[in-house]
Scaffold this motif. Structure first.
Motif, PDB file in Angstrom:
ATOM      1  N   TYR A  39       0.840  -1.192   0.000  1.00 19.14           N
ATOM      2  CA  TYR A  39       0.000   0.000   0.000  1.00 19.14           C
ATOM      3  C   TYR A  39       0.875   1.242   0.000  1.00 19.14           C
ATOM      4  O   TYR A  39       2.061   1.195   0.328  1.00 19.14           O
ATOM      5  CB  TYR A  39      -0.934   0.013   1.211  1.00 19.14           C
ATOM      6  N   THR A  40       0.261   2.348  -0.370  1.00 17.00           N
ATOM      7  CA  THR A  40       0.907   3.652  -0.313  1.00 17.00           C
ATOM      8  C   THR A  40       0.201   4.458   0.760  1.00 17.00           C
ATOM      9  O   THR A  40      -1.031   4.519   0.784  1.00 17.00           O
ATOM     10  CB  THR A  40       0.786   4.382  -1.669  1.00 17.00           C
ATOM     11  N   GLU A  41       0.990   5.061   1.641  1.00 20.15           N
ATOM     12  CA  GLU A  41       0.415   5.891   2.696  1.00 20.15           C
ATOM     13  C   GLU A  41       0.561   7.361   2.321  1.00 20.15           C
ATOM     14  O   GLU A  41       1.613   7.800   1.866  1.00 20.15           O
ATOM     15  CB  GLU A  41       1.119   5.644   4.024  1.00 20.15           C
ATOM     16  N   VAL A  42      -0.521   8.115   2.521  1.00 17.60           N
ATOM     17  CA  VAL A  42      -0.493   9.561   2.304  1.00 17.60           C
ATOM     18  C   VAL A  42      -1.011  10.210   3.582  1.00 17.60           C
ATOM     19  O   VAL A  42      -2.147   9.977   3.991  1.00 17.60           O
ATOM     20  CB  VAL A  42      -1.372   9.977   1.098  1.00 17.60           C
ATOM     21  N   SER A  43      -0.165  11.011   4.205  1.00 14.22           N
ATOM     22  CA  SER A  43      -0.559  11.708   5.429  1.00 14.22           C
ATOM     23  C   SER A  43      -1.522  12.841   5.093  1.00 14.22           C
ATOM     24  O   SER A  43      -1.377  13.520   4.068  1.00 14.22           O
ATOM     25  CB  SER A  43       0.675  12.272   6.129  1.00 14.22           C
ATOM     26  N   SER A  44      -2.475  13.055   5.979  1.00 13.46           N
ATOM     27  CA  SER A  44      -3.448  14.137   5.777  1.00 13.46           C
ATOM     28  C   SER A  44      -2.759  15.494   5.662  1.00 13.46           C
ATOM     29  O   SER A  44      -3.277  16.403   5.018  1.00 13.46           O
ATOM     30  CB  SER A  44      -4.457  14.159   6.923  1.00 13.46           C
ATOM     31  N   THR A  45      -1.579  15.614   6.245  1.00  8.11           N
ATOM     32  CA  THR A  45      -0.848  16.875   6.192  1.00  8.11           C
ATOM     33  C   THR A  45      -0.228  17.116   4.821  1.00  8.11           C
ATOM     34  O   THR A  45       0.220  18.226   4.534  1.00  8.11           O
ATOM     35  CB  THR A  45       0.265  16.913   7.251  1.00  8.11           C
ATOM     36  N   LYS A  46      -0.221  16.094   3.951  1.00  7.32           N
ATOM     37  CA  LYS A  46       0.390  16.200   2.623  1.00  7.32           C
ATOM     38  C   LYS A  46      -0.628  16.299   1.492  1.00  7.32           C
ATOM     39  O   LYS A  46      -0.262  16.440   0.338  1.00  7.32           O
ATOM     40  CB  LYS A  46       1.293  14.987   2.351  1.00  7.32           C
ATOM     41  N   ILE A  47      -1.919  16.217   1.809  1.00  6.30           N
ATOM     42  CA  ILE A  47      -2.961  16.257   0.774  1.00  6.30           C
ATOM     43  C   ILE A  47      -3.151  17.699   0.310  1.00  6.30           C
ATOM     44  O   ILE A  47      -3.408  18.586   1.120  1.00  6.30           O
ATOM     45  CB  ILE A  47      -4.294  15.687   1.299  1.00  6.30           C
ATOM     46  N   VAL A  48      -3.020  17.913  -1.002  1.00  6.57           N
ATOM     47  CA  VAL A  48      -3.192  19.261  -1.555  1.00  6.57           C
ATOM     48  C   VAL A  48      -4.448  19.387  -2.420  1.00  6.57           C
ATOM     49  O   VAL A  48      -4.885  20.491  -2.713  1.00  6.57           O
ATOM     50  CB  VAL A  48      -1.946  19.685  -2.374  1.00  6.57           C
ATOM     51  N   ASP A  49      -5.024  18.268  -2.806  1.00  4.81           N
ATOM     52  CA  ASP A  49      -6.227  18.260  -3.646  1.00  4.81           C
ATOM     53  C   ASP A  49      -7.441  18.616  -2.782  1.00  4.81           C
ATOM     54  O   ASP A  49      -7.876  17.821  -1.944  1.00  4.81           O
ATOM     55  CB  ASP A  49      -6.386  16.873  -4.276  1.00  4.81           C
ATOM     56  N   THR A  50      -8.009  19.790  -2.985  1.00  8.22           N
ATOM     57  CA  THR A  50      -9.124  20.233  -2.144  1.00  8.22           C
ATOM     58  C   THR A  50     -10.368  19.364  -2.324  1.00  8.22           C
ATOM     59  O   THR A  50     -11.126  19.167  -1.378  1.00  8.22           O
ATOM     60  CB  THR A  50      -9.484  21.712  -2.420  1.00  8.22           C
ATOM     61  N   ASN A  51     -10.584  18.830  -3.531  1.00  7.70           N
ATOM     62  CA  ASN A  51     -11.720  17.929  -3.735  1.00  7.70           C
ATOM     63  C   ASN A  51     -11.565  16.665  -2.903  1.00  7.70           C
ATOM     64  O   ASN A  51     -12.531  16.169  -2.322  1.00  7.70           O
ATOM     65  CB  ASN A  51     -11.868  17.566  -5.211  1.00  7.70           C
ATOM     66  N   LEU A  52     -10.346  16.138  -2.855  1.00  8.13           N
ATOM     67  CA  LEU A  52     -10.083  14.950  -2.045  1.00  8.13           C
ATOM     68  C   LEU A  52     -10.269  15.263  -0.568  1.00  8.13           C
ATOM     69  O   LEU A  52     -10.908  14.507   0.158  1.00  8.13           O
ATOM     70  CB  LEU A  52      -8.677  14.420  -2.310  1.00  8.13           C
ATOM     71  N   ILE A  53      -9.737  16.386  -0.123  1.00 16.62           N
ATOM     72  CA  ILE A  53      -9.870  16.782   1.284  1.00 16.62           C
ATOM     73  C   ILE A  53     -11.344  16.871   1.670  1.00 16.62           C
ATOM     74  O   ILE A  53     -11.753  16.390   2.725  1.00 16.62           O
ATOM     75  CB  ILE A  53      -9.165  18.129   1.545  1.00 16.62           C
ATOM     76  N   ASN A  54     -12.147  17.452   0.802  1.00 20.71           N
ATOM     77  CA  ASN A  54     -13.578  17.614   1.087  1.00 20.71           C
ATOM     78  C   ASN A  54     -14.336  16.293   1.064  1.00 20.71           C
ATOM     79  O   ASN A  54     -15.381  16.169   1.704  1.00 20.71           O
ATOM     80  CB  ASN A  54     -14.204  18.598   0.102  1.00 20.71           C
ATOM     81  N   SER A  55     -13.819  15.298   0.337  1.00 16.32           N
ATOM     82  CA  SER A  55     -14.524  14.015   0.241  1.00 16.32           C
ATOM     83  C   SER A  55     -14.188  13.074   1.403  1.00 16.32           C
ATOM     84  O   SER A  55     -14.932  12.143   1.672  1.00 16.32           O
ATOM     85  CB  SER A  55     -14.210  13.329  -1.090  1.00 16.32           C
TER      86      SER A  55
END
Length: 76
Positions: free
Chosen positions: A29-45
Motif C-alpha cells: 500500500y501507499t500511505e499519504v498523510s493528511s498533512t500532505k494532501i493538496v487536492d481540495t476535492n479529495l480533502i472535502n470528500s
C-alpha cells in the motif's frame, strides 16, 4: 494487481491498525498523510481516517472509511 492507498492522520489509532493489518497480510500500500494532501476535492470528500482507496486494474475505485476489515477483505 490492485492499488491500495491509505490516507492517514497523525496520532490516529485506527490508521495504525489499518497499516499493521495490511502489513500483516502482506498487502502493498501507499500511505499519504493528511498533512500532505493538496487536492481540495479529495480533502472535502474524506469524512474520517483512515480513508482507504482500492483501485482495480480496470481503474474502478472503491473506498473504505475507517478500519473496516470485512469490507477490505472483500475488495482486496
Amino acid at each position: 494487481m490492485k492499488k491500495v492507498t491509505v490516507y492517514t492522520m497523525p496520532n490516529c489509532v485506527y490508521c495504525t491498525r489499518m497499516k499493521t493489518w495490511l502489513q500483516d497480510h502482506e498487502i502493498h500500500y501507499t500511505e499519504v498523510s493528511s498533512t500532505k494532501i493538496v487536492d481540495t476535492n479529495l480533502i472535502n470528500s474524506i469524512q474520517g481516517f483512515p480513508f482507504t482507496v482500492v483501485q482495480e486494474e480496470n481503474g474502478n475505485e472503491h473506498t473504505v472509511l475507517g478500519f473496516n476489515v470485512d469490507l477490505l477483505q472483500k475488495l482486496i
